[in-house]
Design a protein around this motif. Sequence first.
Motif, short mmCIF file in Angstrom:
data_model
loop_
_atom_site.label_atom_id
_atom_site.label_comp_id
_atom_site.label_asym_id
_atom_site.label_seq_id
_atom_site.Cartn_x
_atom_site.Cartn_y
_atom_site.Cartn_z
N PRO A 1 -0.69 -1.32 5.00
CA PRO A 1 -1.77 -0.41 5.69
C PRO A 1 -2.89 -1.05 6.30
O PRO A 1 -3.22 -1.90 6.02
N PRO A 2 -3.21 -0.33 7.32
CA PRO A 2 -4.80 -0.95 8.01
C PRO A 2 -5.85 -1.10 7.03
O PRO A 2 -6.08 -0.12 6.09
N HIS A 3 -6.32 -2.18 7.13
CA HIS A 3 -7.59 -2.80 6.26
C HIS A 3 -8.29 -3.66 6.92
O HIS A 3 -7.74 -4.43 7.54
N ILE A 4 -9.67 -3.74 6.57
CA ILE A 4 -10.65 -4.92 7.03
C ILE A 4 -9.83 -6.37 6.69
O ILE A 4 -10.04 -7.06 7.48
N PHE A 5 -9.33 -6.22 5.51
CA PHE A 5 -8.88 -7.55 4.90
C PHE A 5 -7.58 -7.91 5.73
O PHE A 5 -7.39 -9.33 6.07
N ALA A 6 -6.85 -7.02 6.27
CA ALA A 6 -5.79 -7.42 7.30
C ALA A 6 -6.21 -8.04 8.28
O ALA A 6 -5.70 -9.04 9.01
N THR A 7 -7.44 -7.51 9.15
CA THR A 7 -7.86 -8.18 10.22
C THR A 7 -8.54 -9.44 10.06
O THR A 7 -8.16 -10.38 10.81
N ALA A 8 -9.17 -9.55 9.04
CA ALA A 8 -9.84 -10.82 8.59
C ALA A 8 -8.76 -11.85 8.24
O ALA A 8 -9.10 -13.09 8.66
#
Length: 107
Positions: free
Chosen positions: A37-44
Amino acid sequence: TNIGSILASVNPYKPIPGLYSVDAIDLYRQHRLGELPPHIFATANECYRCLWKRHDSQCVLISGESGAGKTESTKLLLKFLSAMSQTSLGAPVSEKSTHVEEAILES
């Protein structure tokens, strides 16, 4: 939600237990963008992967109105990147809090 490599998020104005824990860092570091699921850690994690695997320079733009959570998002992004850099040095996930991480997060 994710829109390609763009993450649109909403500040809940309250803590959500476990959402930004060491376990969440460990989970997202093991998966590519879009697998969880979308998460700031995925972007990082995508930034980190592109930086080290493809040797591409990276930039993260965090935007929003006053009180939207830009500062907290920046801290979370830096927390993840710091944890990833410690992992690459062979430190276990449970020992992510280092003097370097603390200095970065305090800045």
